[in-house]
Design a protein around this motif. Structure first.
Motif, PDB file in Angstrom:
ATOM      1  N   THR A 128       0.844  -1.204   0.000  1.00 30.96           N
ATOM      2  CA  THR A 128       0.000   0.000   0.000  1.00 30.96           C
ATOM      3  C   THR A 128       0.877   1.252   0.000  1.00 30.96           C
ATOM      4  O   THR A 128       0.592   2.222  -0.700  1.00 30.96           O
ATOM      5  N   GLY A 129       1.966   1.214   0.781  1.00 29.37           N
ATOM      6  CA  GLY A 129       2.909   2.325   0.831  1.00 29.37           C
ATOM      7  C   GLY A 129       3.614   2.555  -0.496  1.00 29.37           C
ATOM      8  O   GLY A 129       4.093   3.656  -0.772  1.00 29.37           O
ATOM      9  N   MET A 130       3.681   1.512  -1.322  1.00 29.72           N
ATOM     10  CA  MET A 130       4.287   1.630  -2.659  1.00 29.72           C
ATOM     11  C   MET A 130       3.258   2.073  -3.701  1.00 29.72           C
ATOM     12  O   MET A 130       3.506   1.989  -4.900  1.00 29.72           O
ATOM     13  N   LYS A 131       2.090   2.504  -3.215  1.00 33.98           N
ATOM     14  CA  LYS A 131       0.967   2.886  -4.086  1.00 33.98           C
ATOM     15  C   LYS A 131       0.499   1.699  -4.939  1.00 33.98           C
ATOM     16  O   LYS A 131       0.068   1.850  -6.082  1.00 33.98           O
ATOM     17  N   GLY A 132       0.615   0.516  -4.344  1.00 28.19           N
ATOM     18  CA  GLY A 132       0.211  -0.707  -5.036  1.00 28.19           C
ATOM     19  C   GLY A 132      -0.982  -1.359  -4.372  1.00 28.19           C
ATOM     20  O   GLY A 132      -1.544  -0.844  -3.399  1.00 28.19           O
ATOM     21  N   VAL A 133      -1.349  -2.514  -4.899  1.00 27.43           N
ATOM     22  CA  VAL A 133      -2.482  -3.294  -4.383  1.00 27.43           C
ATOM     23  C   VAL A 133      -2.002  -4.728  -4.152  1.00 27.43           C
ATOM     24  O   VAL A 133      -1.259  -5.283  -4.967  1.00 27.43           O
ATOM     25  N   MET A 134      -2.421  -5.313  -3.037  1.00 23.32           N
ATOM     26  CA  MET A 134      -2.098  -6.718  -2.761  1.00 23.32           C
ATOM     27  C   MET A 134      -3.396  -7.455  -2.488  1.00 23.32           C
ATOM     28  O   MET A 134      -4.216  -7.009  -1.699  1.00 23.32           O
ATOM     29  N   ASP A 135      -3.596  -8.578  -3.171  1.00 23.39           N
ATOM     30  CA  ASP A 135      -4.813  -9.356  -2.975  1.00 23.39           C
ATOM     31  C   ASP A 135      -4.534 -10.823  -3.295  1.00 23.39           C
ATOM     32  O   ASP A 135      -3.396 -11.182  -3.637  1.00 23.39           O
ATOM     33  N   PHE A 136      -5.569 -11.650  -3.212  1.00 19.89           N
ATOM     34  CA  PHE A 136      -5.354 -13.080  -3.452  1.00 19.89           C
ATOM     35  C   PHE A 136      -6.659 -13.749  -3.877  1.00 19.89           C
ATOM     36  O   PHE A 136      -7.757 -13.204  -3.684  1.00 19.89           O
ATOM     37  N   THR A 137      -6.509 -14.927  -4.456  1.00 21.13           N
ATOM     38  CA  THR A 137      -7.644 -15.817  -4.705  1.00 21.13           C
ATOM     39  C   THR A 137      -7.236 -17.180  -4.162  1.00 21.13           C
ATOM     40  O   THR A 137      -6.059 -17.544  -4.208  1.00 21.13           O
ATOM     41  N   SER A 138      -8.187 -17.914  -3.632  1.00 19.77           N
ATOM     42  CA  SER A 138      -7.847 -19.212  -3.061  1.00 19.77           C
ATOM     43  C   SER A 138      -9.054 -20.141  -3.044  1.00 19.77           C
ATOM     44  O   SER A 138     -10.189 -19.694  -2.860  1.00 19.77           O
ATOM     45  N   VAL A 139      -8.769 -21.422  -3.259  1.00 20.47           N
ATOM     46  CA  VAL A 139      -9.800 -22.459  -3.156  1.00 20.47           C
ATOM     47  C   VAL A 139      -9.278 -23.523  -2.192  1.00 20.47           C
ATOM     48  O   VAL A 139      -8.193 -24.077  -2.399  1.00 20.47           O
ATOM     49  N   LYS A 140     -10.026 -23.760  -1.124  1.00 19.02           N
ATOM     50  CA  LYS A 140      -9.632 -24.752  -0.116  1.00 19.02           C
ATOM     51  C   LYS A 140      -9.357 -26.104  -0.773  1.00 19.02           C
ATOM     52  O   LYS A 140     -10.174 -26.618  -1.531  1.00 19.02           O
ATOM     53  N   GLY A 141      -8.151 -26.657  -0.501  1.00 19.59           N
ATOM     54  CA  GLY A 141      -7.793 -27.961  -1.035  1.00 19.59           C
ATOM     55  C   GLY A 141      -7.192 -27.930  -2.435  1.00 19.59           C
ATOM     56  O   GLY A 141      -6.719 -28.954  -2.924  1.00 19.59           O
ATOM     57  N   GLU A 142      -7.195 -26.750  -3.079  1.00 18.99           N
ATOM     58  CA  GLU A 142      -6.665 -26.667  -4.443  1.00 18.99           C
ATOM     59  C   GLU A 142      -5.450 -25.758  -4.575  1.00 18.99           C
ATOM     60  O   GLU A 142      -4.573 -25.989  -5.387  1.00 18.99           O
ATOM     61  N   GLY A 143      -5.403 -24.686  -3.778  1.00 18.50           N
ATOM     62  CA  GLY A 143      -4.252 -23.792  -3.849  1.00 18.50           C
ATOM     63  C   GLY A 143      -4.636 -22.335  -3.754  1.00 18.50           C
ATOM     64  O   GLY A 143      -5.816 -21.986  -3.654  1.00 18.50           O
ATOM     65  N   SER A 144      -3.610 -21.471  -3.775  1.00 18.53           N
ATOM     66  CA  SER A 144      -3.817 -20.026  -3.647  1.00 18.53           C
ATOM     67  C   SER A 144      -2.935 -19.276  -4.632  1.00 18.53           C
ATOM     68  O   SER A 144      -1.886 -19.764  -5.036  1.00 18.53           O
ATOM     69  N   THR A 145      -3.376 -18.090  -4.992  1.00 17.93           N
ATOM     70  CA  THR A 145      -2.568 -17.161  -5.789  1.00 17.93           C
ATOM     71  C   THR A 145      -2.588 -15.802  -5.097  1.00 17.93           C
ATOM     72  O   THR A 145      -3.645 -15.193  -4.943  1.00 17.93           O
ATOM     73  N   PHE A 146      -1.422 -15.359  -4.646  1.00 19.67           N
ATOM     74  CA  PHE A 146      -1.288 -14.021  -4.081  1.00 19.67           C
ATOM     75  C   PHE A 146      -0.640 -13.136  -5.130  1.00 19.67           C
ATOM     76  O   PHE A 146       0.331 -13.548  -5.771  1.00 19.67           O
ATOM     77  N   PHE A 147      -1.186 -11.957  -5.317  1.00 19.96           N
ATOM     78  CA  PHE A 147      -0.621 -11.084  -6.343  1.00 19.96           C
ATOM     79  C   PHE A 147      -0.466  -9.652  -5.849  1.00 19.96           C
ATOM     80  O   PHE A 147      -1.180  -9.196  -4.955  1.00 19.96           O
ATOM     81  N   VAL A 148       0.518  -8.985  -6.458  1.00 24.83           N
ATOM     82  CA  VAL A 148       0.834  -7.596  -6.139  1.00 24.83           C
ATOM     83  C   VAL A 148       0.762  -6.797  -7.431  1.00 24.83           C
ATOM     84  O   VAL A 148       1.328  -7.203  -8.449  1.00 24.83           O
ATOM     85  N   LEU A 149       0.047  -5.680  -7.394  1.00 24.47           N
ATOM     86  CA  LEU A 149      -0.012  -4.764  -8.543  1.00 24.47           C
ATOM     87  C   LEU A 149       0.741  -3.496  -8.156  1.00 24.47           C
ATOM     88  O   LEU A 149       0.440  -2.881  -7.132  1.00 24.47           O
ATOM     89  N   LEU A 150       1.736  -3.131  -8.975  1.00 24.99           N
ATOM     90  CA  LEU A 150       2.557  -1.959  -8.690  1.00 24.99           C
ATOM     91  C   LEU A 150       2.558  -1.002  -9.890  1.00 24.99           C
ATOM     92  O   LEU A 150       2.490  -1.455 -11.036  1.00 24.99           O
ATOM     93  N   PRO A 151       2.665   0.317  -9.625  1.00 28.32           N
ATOM     94  CA  PRO A 151       2.763   1.257 -10.735  1.00 28.32           C
ATOM     95  C   PRO A 151       4.014   0.970 -11.580  1.00 28.32           C
ATOM     96  O   PRO A 151       5.094   0.715 -11.024  1.00 28.32           O
ATOM     97  N   ARG A 152       3.853   1.005 -12.881  1.00 27.95           N
ATOM     98  CA  ARG A 152       4.952   0.693 -13.790  1.00 27.95           C
ATOM     99  C   ARG A 152       5.661   1.974 -14.244  1.00 27.95           C
ATOM    100  O   ARG A 152       5.006   2.963 -14.559  1.00 27.95           O
ATOM    101  N   VAL A 153       6.985   1.929 -14.267  1.00 31.56           N
ATOM    102  CA  VAL A 153       7.774   3.039 -14.792  1.00 31.56           C
ATOM    103  C   VAL A 153       8.044   2.728 -16.272  1.00 31.56           C
ATOM    104  O   VAL A 153       8.671   1.715 -16.581  1.00 31.56           O
ATOM    105  N   MET A 154       7.560   3.562 -17.136  1.00 33.54           N
ATOM    106  CA  MET A 154       7.747   3.310 -18.560  1.00 33.54           C
ATOM    107  C   MET A 154       9.133   3.753 -18.989  1.00 33.54           C
ATOM    108  O   MET A 154       9.537   4.890 -18.771  1.00 33.54           O
ATOM    109  N   SER A 155       9.902   2.802 -19.558  1.00 38.34           N
ATOM    110  CA  SER A 155      11.235   3.113 -20.043  1.00 38.34           C
ATOM    111  C   SER A 155      11.190   3.320 -21.553  1.00 38.34           C
ATOM    112  O   SER A 155      10.294   2.782 -22.222  1.00 38.34           O
ATOM    113  N   PRO A 156      12.129   4.056 -22.110  1.00 35.09           N
ATOM    114  CA  PRO A 156      12.128   4.267 -23.560  1.00 35.09           C
ATOM    115  C   PRO A 156      12.198   2.938 -24.312  1.00 35.09           C
ATOM    116  O   PRO A 156      12.978   2.055 -23.967  1.00 35.09           O
TER     117      PRO A 156
END
Length: 281
Positions: A251-279
């Motif tokens: 959150t301090g990085m101006k990003g978002v952290m969230d997850f999806t999960s299904v009991k017995g099958e697994g989880s996915t944790f993900f982070v969304l961060l602002p991208r710096v566009m390079s030439p």
């Protein structure tokens, strides 16, 4: 009179029970804070050890370079002596292996030092194509020991984020260690697998995801997952601070952290961060 007496008796019992629960929660909180403090001390100690190891590593590296130079001279002088040239080649091959392992140790100590670094945040442009593989070296052995297959999928475009590398490293290590634990708890019901993907998300964000095929998270626990001191691990195995701290860092990085999960099958944790566009990106 009896109704009032019974009501007061019930209320007294209820208040007593609530006070007891509050005392238990306070004790539990004190214990978790103590463990968190011990973890912080351990981090400082690890950083100190890494710093001490770094010095002899640098000496070994310079000595190895000197041996390399001497062996090259010996090889040049060997002329047509095939046996001598073969021996020299074998020695140079061993020296190359020493260089490789010294460089590997240096990368590990560098990672520990940046992880344990205290003080103000130091934001900088971080190229994820270089950064993420460095983080993975820190959990490589643990993944191998747990017989887990690790897959890395990096998008074929330059992905740069403006963050404090030490803090981003902390977030990714926490997600990877949680994934290793979740896969281990699945008890070998299927081959363990962790997939780390890094890709663009829309026009101006980057998505870093850690997916596992572990035990997953139950529906009732999902709403508590980022709550401080909440943990699904048994006593002594976790402080319950990791994900809440990571959520705050992202959150301090101006990003978002969230997850999806299904009991017995697994989880996915993900982070969304602002991208710096390079030439040319």
């Amino acid at each position: 009179g009896i109704v009032v007496f019974l009501s007061s008796l019930y209320l007294t019992g209820f208040i007593e029970k609530m006070l007891l629960m509050r005392d238990e929660e306070r004790e539990k909180l004190r214990e978790q804070l103590y463990r968190a403090g011990r973890l912080a001390e351990l981090g400082e100690m690890a950083a100190g050890v890494a710093h001490e190891i770094n010095n002899p590593l640098q000496i070994m590296k310079s000595e190895q370079a000197y041996i390399d130079m001497l062996m090259q001279e010996v090889r040049d002088r060997a002329g047509d002596d095939a046996a001598l040239r073969k021996d020299v080649d074998e020695i140079m091959s061993s020296v190359a292996q020493i260089r490789l392992q010294v460089d590997r140790c240096a990368r590990i100590t560098h990672s520990i030092l940046s992880f344990g670094r205290a003080g103000n945040t130091e934001e900088q442009n971080v190229d994820l194509a270089k950064f993420i593989p460095e983080v993975l070296t820190m959990v490589q052995k643990k993944i191998q020991l747990n017989n887990i297959v690790l897959k890395l999928s990096m998008a074929p475009v330059k992905l740069i984020v403006y963050v404090d590398p030490g803090r981003l490293q902390q977030v990714l290590l926490n997600l990877l260690n949680n994934a290793i634990y979740a896969v281990g708890e699945a008890g070998g019901a299927r081959p363990g697998e962790i997939v780390l993907t890094c890709s663009p998300e829309g026009a101006d964000r980057v998505r870093i995801a850690v997916a596992d095929n572990g035990i997953g998270i139950g529906q009732e626990q999902q709403q508590l997952i980022f709550t401080p001191f909440f943990t699904t691990k048994p006593a002594g195995s976790g402080t319950g601070l990791g994900l809440s701290v990571c959520h705050g860092i992202v959150t301090g990085m101006k990003g978002v952290m969230d997850f999806t999960s299904v009991k017995g099958e697994g989880s996915t944790f993900f982070v969304l961060l602002p991208r710096v566009m390079s030439p040319g990106a």
